[in-house]
Design an enzyme around this catalytic site. Structure first.
Site, PDB file in Angstrom:
ATOM      1  N   GLY A 116      10.407 -25.184  -5.670  1.00 15.82           N
ATOM      2  CA  GLY A 116      10.147 -24.950  -4.254  1.00 15.82           C
ATOM      3  C   GLY A 116      11.325 -25.166  -3.341  1.00 15.82           C
ATOM      4  O   GLY A 116      11.197 -25.052  -2.132  1.00 15.82           O
ATOM      5  N   LEU A 117      12.500 -25.493  -3.900  1.00 10.51           N
ATOM      6  CA  LEU A 117      13.696 -25.722  -3.072  1.00 10.51           C
ATOM      7  C   LEU A 117      14.721 -24.611  -3.285  1.00 10.51           C
ATOM      8  O   LEU A 117      15.864 -24.730  -2.871  1.00 10.51           O
ATOM      9  CB  LEU A 117      14.330 -27.073  -3.406  1.00 10.51           C
ATOM     10  CG  LEU A 117      13.418 -28.292  -3.239  1.00 10.51           C
ATOM     11  CD1 LEU A 117      14.157 -29.564  -3.638  1.00 10.51           C
ATOM     12  CD2 LEU A 117      12.912 -28.401  -1.808  1.00 10.51           C
ATOM     13  N   SER A 118      14.296 -23.540  -3.920  1.00  6.90           N
ATOM     14  CA  SER A 118      15.155 -22.382  -4.177  1.00  6.90           C
ATOM     15  C   SER A 118      16.332 -22.714  -5.073  1.00  6.90           C
ATOM     16  O   SER A 118      17.476 -22.355  -4.799  1.00  6.90           O
ATOM     17  CB  SER A 118      15.623 -21.756  -2.861  1.00  6.90           C
ATOM     18  OG  SER A 118      14.529 -21.178  -2.204  1.00  6.90           O
ATOM     19  N   SER A 119      16.041 -23.391  -6.168  1.00  3.38           N
ATOM     20  CA  SER A 119      17.100 -23.691  -7.133  1.00  3.38           C
ATOM     21  C   SER A 119      17.659 -22.416  -7.741  1.00  3.38           C
ATOM     22  O   SER A 119      18.853 -22.344  -8.058  1.00  3.38           O
ATOM     23  CB  SER A 119      16.563 -24.611  -8.234  1.00  3.38           C
ATOM     24  OG  SER A 119      15.429 -24.036  -8.868  1.00  3.38           O
ATOM     25  N   ALA A 121      18.147 -19.521  -6.253  1.00  5.64           N
ATOM     26  CA  ALA A 121      19.133 -18.973  -5.321  1.00  5.64           C
ATOM     27  C   ALA A 121      20.402 -19.813  -5.322  1.00  5.64           C
ATOM     28  O   ALA A 121      21.517 -19.285  -5.242  1.00  5.64           O
ATOM     29  CB  ALA A 121      18.539 -18.903  -3.909  1.00  5.64           C
ATOM     30  N   ALA A 122      20.262 -21.133  -5.425  1.00 10.49           N
ATOM     31  CA  ALA A 122      21.439 -22.012  -5.469  1.00 10.49           C
ATOM     32  C   ALA A 122      22.272 -21.724  -6.709  1.00 10.49           C
ATOM     33  O   ALA A 122      23.512 -21.684  -6.654  1.00 10.49           O
ATOM     34  CB  ALA A 122      21.002 -23.475  -5.439  1.00 10.49           C
ATOM     35  N   ASP A 164      16.509 -17.827   1.496  1.00 16.48           N
ATOM     36  CA  ASP A 164      17.035 -18.845   0.587  1.00 16.48           C
ATOM     37  C   ASP A 164      18.551 -18.794   0.519  1.00 16.48           C
ATOM     38  O   ASP A 164      19.240 -19.809   0.674  1.00 16.48           O
ATOM     39  CB  ASP A 164      16.450 -18.657  -0.816  1.00 16.48           C
ATOM     40  CG  ASP A 164      14.936 -18.743  -0.838  1.00 16.48           C
ATOM     41  OD1 ASP A 164      14.368 -19.295   0.121  1.00 16.48           O
ATOM     42  OD2 ASP A 164      14.335 -18.252  -1.804  1.00 16.48           O
TER      43      ASP A 164
END
Length: 388
Positions: A116-119, A121-122, A164
């Site tokens: 849910g923290l956009s890993s 995209a990171a 994101d």
């Protein structure tokens, strides 16, 4: 990098930190070209790497098993179904623009085991930056954002917007990012001098989640269909479905036909237009330093996500309801797509210990089966992806 992490910097030349992101307002509207807000946070993905003189890419992960190897100079093949697909996706999107000749040897690690923290995209942004560095390609943060987003849509297959990647690439410590996903114009709005200290609480349900196996893409299709229905009632010339967005429809057009629409599609549009208003109000609240107001808008966003956008597992809803009655929490909502994963909250740092205690007690009283996997984390806003 935590004290228990391997120090790869002692034997690898380059180190990229690509942060995770939180989105307090502007939920589920980026793929409809809406207005969104977000922050980069001080937890994220680290990629350590050396540049090779040949075209081989060799990657290891601290999180996932197995090594990944491929040739960066050859055309991208179909997805392999493992964690290396994100590196292949970055290669795919870069190859559309540039000739890639030099590979890397790298190790990647994430600092939070949280959905849910956009890993994803990171990770993509870290790979885009690393492959660009290896091949002497100069990219602005905005270009990195666009290339990573294209990789996720066209190679990974997730029909997301730019939220994101924008938060991760463009974020700035103590600044709220506002992005217009239609024009791609953005603002970085500084924290007001009168604003009290704040942090983010991240409450991980214990459930992992994959957007590709959730209803994420279905919701995107429903939003587009809602726009199509309104346009049909208005006798507006229709475009193909992939080129139709709720941003193409005015709220007054929607209101004229809301009661005639199938309820499912009306609810999706209701969320979109409500979220548009909340983002605009939230910017004013942020600019004036009013965290109570800003937090209340984030709570309203979550209510709309539950009732109009219809996402949220029982576990996430339980965490959100616990947040509503916990002192020291200004507001918050589901993080990410809201099907599993985590909730995020804007909090008073002086209440950190009591917040963790109360949320844990309230949640585990309903879902004791997650006592070994439920986690609370606290973090601050941070700058966007960068070489360290």
């Amino acid at each position: 990098m935590g004290p228990d992490r391997v120090n790869y910097t002692q034997f690898m030349q380059f180190h990229i930190f690509s942060p995770y992101r939180v989105c307090p307002l502007g939920a589920h509207v980026d793929h409809q070209r809406g207005l969104v807000t977000g922050f980069a946070i001080d937890k994220g993905v680290d990629l350590w790497f050396d540049i090779r003189s040949d075209s081989e890419v060799n990657l290891k992960s601290e999180t996932f098993s197995g090594d990944v190897s491929f040739n960066i100079a050859t055309p991208s093949l179909v997805k392999q179904g493992n964690w290396g697909d994100y590196a292949r996706g970055a290669k795919f999107a870069l190859q559309k623009r540039f000739k890639l000749e030099n590979g890397i040897d790298g190790t990647i690690a994430g600092s939070l085991p949280v959905g849910g923290l956009s890993s994803s995209a990171a990770v993509l942004i870290a790979y885009v930056m690393a492959f660009a560095k290896a091949n002497n390609i100069q990219l602005t943060p905005f270009e990195v954002m666009k290339i990573a987003s294209e990789a996720e849509r066209e190679y990974i297959g997730l029909n997301n917007g730019l939220l994101d990647q924008a938060c991760i690439a463009l974020g700035k410590k103590d600044h709220l990012l506002m992005l217009d996903c239609e024009s791609n114009e953005y603002r970085l709005i500084p924290k007001a001098a009168s604003m009290p200290d704040f942090e983010f609480g991240i409450f991980f349900s214990g459930l992992t989640r994959s957007l590709m196996s959730s209803d994420y893409n279905l919701r995107v299709t429903e939003c587009k269909t809602a726009a199509w229905i309104v346009q049909a009632y208005e006798n507006v010339p229709l475009k193909t479905h992939d080129k139709t967005f709720l941003r193409d429809v005015s709220e007054s057009m929607f209101r004229r036909h809301r009661d005639e629409m199938p309820p499912r599609f009306a609810r999706r549009a209701e969320h979109f237009f409500g979220e548009h208003k909340r983002v605009r109000e939230g910017i004013t609240a942020w600019e004036t330093g009013n965290l109570e107001w800003f937090g209340s808008l984030s709570k309203a966003s979550c209510e709309s996500s539950i009732h109009c956008y219809e996402c949220g597992s029982p576990e996430l809803i339980a965490i959100y309801e616990a947040m509503l009655t916990t002192p020291g929490i200004y507001g918050g909502r589901f993080s990410g797509a809201g099907f599993k994963g985590a909730c995020i909250a804007l909090i008073d740092p002086s209440r950190r210990e009591s917040i963790e205690r109360e949320i844990t007690e309230k949640y585990l009283s309903k879902f004791p089966q997650y006592k070994d996997s439920f986690r609370c984390f606290f973090c601050k806003s941070d700058d966007g992806a960068r070489f360290v």
